[in-house]
Design a protein around this motif. Structure first.
Motif, short mmCIF file in Angstrom:
data_model
loop_
_atom_site.label_atom_id
_atom_site.label_comp_id
_atom_site.label_asym_id
_atom_site.label_seq_id
_atom_site.Cartn_x
_atom_site.Cartn_y
_atom_site.Cartn_z
N GLU A 52 36.39 -92.00 -65.65
CA GLU A 52 37.46 -91.52 -66.51
C GLU A 52 38.06 -92.65 -67.36
O GLU A 52 38.41 -92.46 -68.53
CB GLU A 52 38.54 -90.86 -65.65
N TRP A 53 38.15 -93.83 -66.78
CA TRP A 53 38.63 -94.98 -67.54
C TRP A 53 37.64 -95.33 -68.66
O TRP A 53 38.06 -95.71 -69.76
CB TRP A 53 38.84 -96.19 -66.63
N ILE A 54 36.36 -95.20 -68.37
CA ILE A 54 35.34 -95.48 -69.39
C ILE A 54 35.49 -94.51 -70.56
O ILE A 54 35.41 -94.92 -71.73
CB ILE A 54 33.93 -95.40 -68.79
N PRO A 59 45.66 -97.17 -79.19
CA PRO A 59 45.20 -98.51 -78.82
C PRO A 59 45.76 -98.96 -77.47
O PRO A 59 45.06 -99.65 -76.72
CB PRO A 59 45.74 -99.40 -79.95
N GLU A 60 47.00 -98.57 -77.18
CA GLU A 60 47.59 -98.95 -75.90
C GLU A 60 46.80 -98.36 -74.73
O GLU A 60 46.59 -99.04 -73.71
CB GLU A 60 49.04 -98.48 -75.82
N HIS A 61 46.35 -97.11 -74.88
CA HIS A 61 45.56 -96.48 -73.82
C HIS A 61 44.20 -97.14 -73.69
O HIS A 61 43.69 -97.33 -72.57
CB HIS A 61 45.40 -94.98 -74.09
N ARG A 62 43.59 -97.51 -74.82
CA ARG A 62 42.28 -98.18 -74.76
C ARG A 62 42.43 -99.57 -74.14
O ARG A 62 41.55 -100.03 -73.40
CB ARG A 62 41.66 -98.26 -76.15
N TYR A 63 43.52 -100.23 -74.45
CA TYR A 63 43.80 -101.56 -73.89
C TYR A 63 43.90 -101.47 -72.36
O TYR A 63 43.29 -102.26 -71.63
CB TYR A 63 45.10 -102.09 -74.49
N ARG A 64 44.65 -100.47 -71.91
CA ARG A 64 44.82 -100.25 -70.47
C ARG A 64 43.49 -99.87 -69.83
O ARG A 64 43.16 -100.34 -68.74
CB ARG A 64 45.85 -99.15 -70.25
N ALA A 65 42.73 -99.04 -70.51
CA ALA A 65 41.43 -98.61 -69.98
C ALA A 65 40.48 -99.80 -69.87
O ALA A 65 39.70 -99.90 -68.91
CB ALA A 65 40.83 -97.53 -70.87
N LEU A 66 40.54 -100.70 -70.83
CA LEU A 66 39.69 -101.89 -70.79
C LEU A 66 40.03 -102.75 -69.58
O LEU A 66 39.13 -103.26 -68.89
CB LEU A 66 39.88 -102.69 -72.08
N GLN A 67 41.31 -102.90 -69.30
CA GLN A 67 41.72 -103.64 -68.10
C GLN A 67 41.19 -102.96 -66.83
O GLN A 67 40.72 -103.63 -65.90
CB GLN A 67 43.24 -103.72 -68.04
N ALA A 68 41.25 -101.63 -66.80
CA ALA A 68 40.79 -100.89 -65.64
C ALA A 68 39.29 -101.04 -65.44
O ALA A 68 38.82 -101.24 -64.31
CB ALA A 68 41.15 -99.41 -65.79
N VAL A 69 38.54 -100.97 -66.52
CA VAL A 69 37.09 -101.11 -66.43
C VAL A 69 36.72 -102.50 -65.91
O VAL A 69 35.84 -102.64 -65.04
CB VAL A 69 36.43 -100.85 -67.80
N ALA A 70 37.40 -103.51 -66.41
CA ALA A 70 37.14 -104.87 -65.95
C ALA A 70 37.43 -105.02 -64.46
O ALA A 70 36.74 -105.75 -63.74
CB ALA A 70 37.96 -105.87 -66.76
N PHE A 71 38.46 -104.31 -63.99
CA PHE A 71 38.87 -104.40 -62.59
C PHE A 71 37.96 -103.59 -61.68
O PHE A 71 37.61 -104.04 -60.58
CB PHE A 71 40.32 -103.90 -62.46
N LEU A 72 37.56 -102.40 -62.12
CA LEU A 72 36.86 -101.46 -61.24
C LEU A 72 35.35 -101.59 -61.27
O LEU A 72 34.69 -101.29 -60.27
CB LEU A 72 37.26 -100.02 -61.61
N ALA A 73 34.79 -101.99 -62.40
CA ALA A 73 33.33 -102.00 -62.52
C ALA A 73 32.70 -103.14 -61.73
O ALA A 73 33.32 -104.19 -61.52
CB ALA A 73 32.93 -102.12 -63.99
N GLU A 74 31.50 -102.91 -61.28
CA GLU A 74 30.74 -103.97 -60.62
C GLU A 74 30.46 -105.08 -61.62
O GLU A 74 30.23 -104.81 -62.80
CB GLU A 74 29.42 -103.43 -60.08
N PRO A 75 30.48 -106.34 -61.17
CA PRO A 75 30.24 -107.46 -62.10
C PRO A 75 28.96 -107.30 -62.91
O PRO A 75 28.91 -107.67 -64.08
CB PRO A 75 30.16 -108.67 -61.17
N SER A 76 27.94 -106.72 -62.31
CA SER A 76 26.66 -106.59 -62.99
C SER A 76 26.70 -105.58 -64.14
O SER A 76 25.87 -105.63 -65.04
CB SER A 76 25.57 -106.18 -62.00
N GLN A 77 27.67 -104.64 -64.11
CA GLN A 77 27.74 -103.63 -65.16
C GLN A 77 28.97 -103.79 -66.06
O GLN A 77 29.05 -103.16 -67.12
CB GLN A 77 27.75 -102.23 -64.55
N ALA A 78 29.91 -104.63 -65.67
CA ALA A 78 31.17 -104.74 -66.40
C ALA A 78 30.96 -105.16 -67.85
O ALA A 78 31.54 -104.57 -68.78
CB ALA A 78 32.10 -105.71 -65.69
N ALA A 79 30.13 -106.17 -68.07
CA ALA A 79 29.95 -106.68 -69.43
C ALA A 79 29.36 -105.62 -70.34
O ALA A 79 29.80 -105.45 -71.49
CB ALA A 79 29.06 -107.92 -69.41
#
Length: 248
Positions: free
Chosen positions: A23-25, A34-54
């Motif tokens: 859902e964050w993706i 933009p504020e929601h996308r900014y927050r979503a980007l933070q969430a993706v960086a936090f939740l995604a596995e390192p191998s898929q985050a980038a």
């Protein structure tokens, strides 16, 4: 009178647990704000596995909002590197200086074999009188992490060592330690910085003075004075540098 029971509120495990990663993706890709996308980007960086985050964050470098693009560049530097760095290379020419800086820093952190582009982007920011002091300090810190970056600092030493901002002087004198004899032409300025108001600047300056391969009366006097510095770390660095020049 009986007291009301205290209601125990559940404590979130993390700030992004309200939505699943998928859902964050979707928010990152489609949210109109933009504020929601900014927050979503933070969430993706936090939740995604390192191998898929980038892979999930790279498209955000093309976002319509510069704050989102800059955040993407910064967070990518904490993710696992990917083979295709084209979006980051394209971001080196972004209209926003923060985006250019973050993209260049991430490329260098990832150990990208092509360093010319990132270093050119960073040195252009160094030469821009409009670049903010804190960014200047971060640029110098980034450049001194690679041989090519340190070489790019050398022709700009006079300006950087004379900066009114302590953070810039700190990072530049730290680079001087690693540059050694390459900064011998700036010995007089380094002698002055051995009495700088910032302890870290003084420490870096006296360490550099012991590694220049040259000895002047002024240099020796500066180190002798610094050996009695009120800061114990500065004093110890000065004494070590004095021991290095004693036989010259």
């Amino acid at each position: 009178m009986a007291q009301r029971p205290v209601r125990q509120m559940p404590v979130p495990a993390h700030p992004f647990e309200g939505l699943a990663l998928e859902e964050w993706i979707l928010q990152l890709r489609r949210a109109p704000s933009p504020e929601h996308r900014y927050r979503a980007l933070q969430a993706v960086a936090f939740l995604a596995e390192p191998s898929q985050a980038a892979g999930l964050m790279l498209p955000a470098l093309a976002d319509g909002d510069s704050d989102v693009r800059a955040l993407a560049g910064r967070l990518l530097g904490k993710a696992s590197a990917v083979a295709d760095v084209t979006p980051l290379q394209q971001a080196l020419t972004d209209v926003d200086p923060d985006v250019r800086f973050e993209a260049a820093r991430t490329l260098l952190r990832w150990g990208n074999s092509e360093t010319t582009g990132p270093i050119n982007a960073l040195t252009q920011l160094l030469d821009d009188d409009g670049t903010q002091p804190l960014m200047l300090a971060a640029i110098v810190e980034t450049l001194r992490g690679t041989p090519a970056g340190r070489a790019a600092i050398v022709p700009r030493l006079e300006k950087l060592l004379a900066s009114e901002q302590g953070e810039v002087r700190e990072e530049t004198t730290a680079a001087c330690i690693e540059l050694g004899s390459e900064v011998a032409g700036h010995v007089n300025r380094l002698v002055e910085l051995a009495d700088d108001e910032e302890p870290l600047v003084r420490e870096h300056a006296v360490k550099t003075l012991g590694r220049l391969g040259v000895v002047t009366l002024e240099l020796r006097a500066a180190l002798e004075m610094a050996a009695d510095d009120e800061d114990e770390i500065v004093a110890a660095a000065a004494k070590e540098s004095l021991s290095l020049i004693v036989d010259r």
